[in-house]
Enzyme design. Structure first.
Site, short mmCIF file in Angstrom:
data_model
loop_
_atom_site.label_atom_id
_atom_site.label_comp_id
_atom_site.label_asym_id
_atom_site.label_seq_id
_atom_site.Cartn_x
_atom_site.Cartn_y
_atom_site.Cartn_z
CG ASP A 122 -1.54 -11.93 121.96
OD1 ASP A 122 -1.65 -10.80 121.43
OD2 ASP A 122 -1.31 -12.96 121.28
CG HIS A 131 0.28 -8.38 112.28
ND1 HIS A 131 -0.11 -8.72 111.01
CD2 HIS A 131 1.44 -9.04 112.51
CE1 HIS A 131 0.77 -9.56 110.49
NE2 HIS A 131 1.73 -9.76 111.38
#
Ligand code: BDR
Ligand code: CA
Length: 311
Positions: free
Chosen positions: A9, A239
Site C-alpha cells: 500500500d 517497517h
C-alpha cells in the site's frame, strides 16, 4: 534466491521496500499487488507502477482491495505518508497500465504457475491474501513462504495501544491469513521499532538510486517529520523493508514458533494474539490454529545497514 509477489500500500516505507525488491540480485519480483491502507487503492497502484518505471523495470501491478472485508474503511491518515502516499512530493505520471486481473486472481494464477516456488510478501492490510485464499484454498500447500509485515507481540500497537496498523486496517482478513496454516512468518513492531533509518542512511541511498532516489529521499523527509513530531524519534522505522530483510538475512532475527490470531471486534480490534508453542495453556482453542513463526528480536543496526547497502 526468492521469487516473490509483493503485496503493498505504498506508502513511504513501502516505497523503500519496493526499491529493494526491484534491485536485490537475489529477488525475482514476479509482480506487485496493491491494497488500500496508507492511501486509497488507486493511489497505491499508481505509486507501485511509478516506482517500477523509475527503476526502469516493467513489473506487473494488479490492483486489489479497496477496503476491509467486514468493517467500515477508515480514511488513510494523510499526515503520515502524505495524501499521495509519497510525502506529497511532486510525482511524474505513469506510462504503463495495471494488470487486467484483480490482485487475488493474480496471486492465484502466479502461484499455480510456479507451485512450491512463490513467496508472498505482504506489507499492507492483507485483504488480497485473504481473497486469494478464498478463490483457491489449496494455495496454502503451493506457496513457498508467506512473510507479513504486521502485528505486534510484546511491543504494543501503533494505531491503538494494542493494534498495529496493517492488522487494524482489516482484522478479519488478518485473522484468516494468520490462521490459514501456510508457512508464515510475522515481522511486526517488536523488530521494526528496533530499526531506525537515519538521514545519513537516506543520503547514501539517494546517491545510489538515480530518479528513484529522488522519490525515496523526498518522501523520507516527510515521513521523518512525522516521526519527529509525533514519536520524538530522529529517523524512520523501515517497517516494510524488514520483511525483506528477514527473508534475505534471517540470521539477523530471533524468531519463535507459536499460534497466532487477531482480535476482530471491540476495543482491542486488530490486536495480534500469540500463544508460544508448547506452553500447555489450559484452553485448547489457543493452540488449535497452525504454527507460525514470529520475529521477537533483531539486530536493528545490521538490518538498517543491509537496507542501505542493498540500495
Ligand atoms: C505498517 O503500517 C504502514 O503505515 C506502513 O507502511 C507499514 O506497513 C506499520 O505499522
Ligand atoms: Ca505498508
Amino acid at each position: 534466491s526468492h521469487s516473490i509477489i509483493f503485496d503493498t500500500d505504498p506508502g513511504v516505507d513501502d516505497a523503500q521496500a519496493i526499491a529493494i525488491a526491484l534491485r536485490h540480485p537475489e529477488i525475482e519480483l514476479l509482480g506487485m499487488t496493491t491494497t488500500y491502507g496508507n492511501v486509497d487503492v488507486e493511489t497505491a497502484t499508481h505509486n507501485a507502477l511509478l516506482l517500477s518505471e523509475l527503476a526502469e523495470r516493467d513489473i506487473p501491478v494488479a490492483q486489489g482491495a479497496a477496503g476491509p472485508m467486514v468493517k467500515p474503511r477508515h480514511p488513510a491518515p494523510a499526515h503520515i505518508h502524505g495524501a499521495n502516499g509519497l510525502g506529497n512530493i511532486e510525482l511524474p505520471g505513469v506510462k504503463g497500465a495495471k494488470d487486467p486481473r484483480c490482485a487475488a486472481q493474480f496471486i492465484v494464477d502466479t502461484v499455480n504457475a510456479h507451485p512450491g516456488e512463490v513467496t508472498l510478501v505482504a506489507v499492507g492490510p492483507v485483504g488480497n491474501l485473504a481473497a486469494a485464499l478464498q478463490l483457491d484454498p489449496t494455495l496454502t500447500e503451493k506457496v513457498r513462504q508467506v512473510v507479513i509485515m504486521g502485528g505486534s507481540i510484546r511491543e504494543g500497537g501503533n494505531v491503538t495501544p494494542v493494534a498495529e496498523a496493517n492488522m487494524f486496517n482489516d482484522p478479519h482478513a488478518a485473522r484468516r491469513v494468520l490462521t490459514a496454516g501456510w508457512p508464515l512468518t510475522l515481522v511486526g513492531l517488536d523488530v521494526t521499532h528496533r530499526c531506525v533509518l537515519s538521514q545519513a542512511h537516506m543520503a547514501r541511498i539517494e546517491a545510489g538510486q538515480g530518479a528513484l532516489g529522488k522519490v525515496l529521499a523526498g518522501s523520507y523527509a516527510f515521513y521523518r517529520d512525522f516521526y519527529r513530531e509525533f514519536l520524538g524519534i530522529d529517523g524512520c522505522c523501515p517497517h516494510d523493508s524488514c520483511a525483506l530483510a528477514w527473508l534475505l538475512r534471517p540470521e539477523l532475527f530471533t524468531t519463535a514458533p507459536g499460534h497466532l490470531s487477531v482480535v476482530t471486534d471491540g476495543i482491542a480490534e486488530g490486536q495480534t494474539l500469540f500463544a508460544p508453542e508448547g506452553r500447555g495453556f489450559i484452553q485448547e482453542r489457543w493452540s488449535q490454529t497452525p504454527l507460525a513463526e514470529v520475529c521477537l528480536e533483531v539486530d536493528g543496526e545490521a538490518v538498517v545497514e543491509w537496507i542501505t547497502e542493498t540500495l
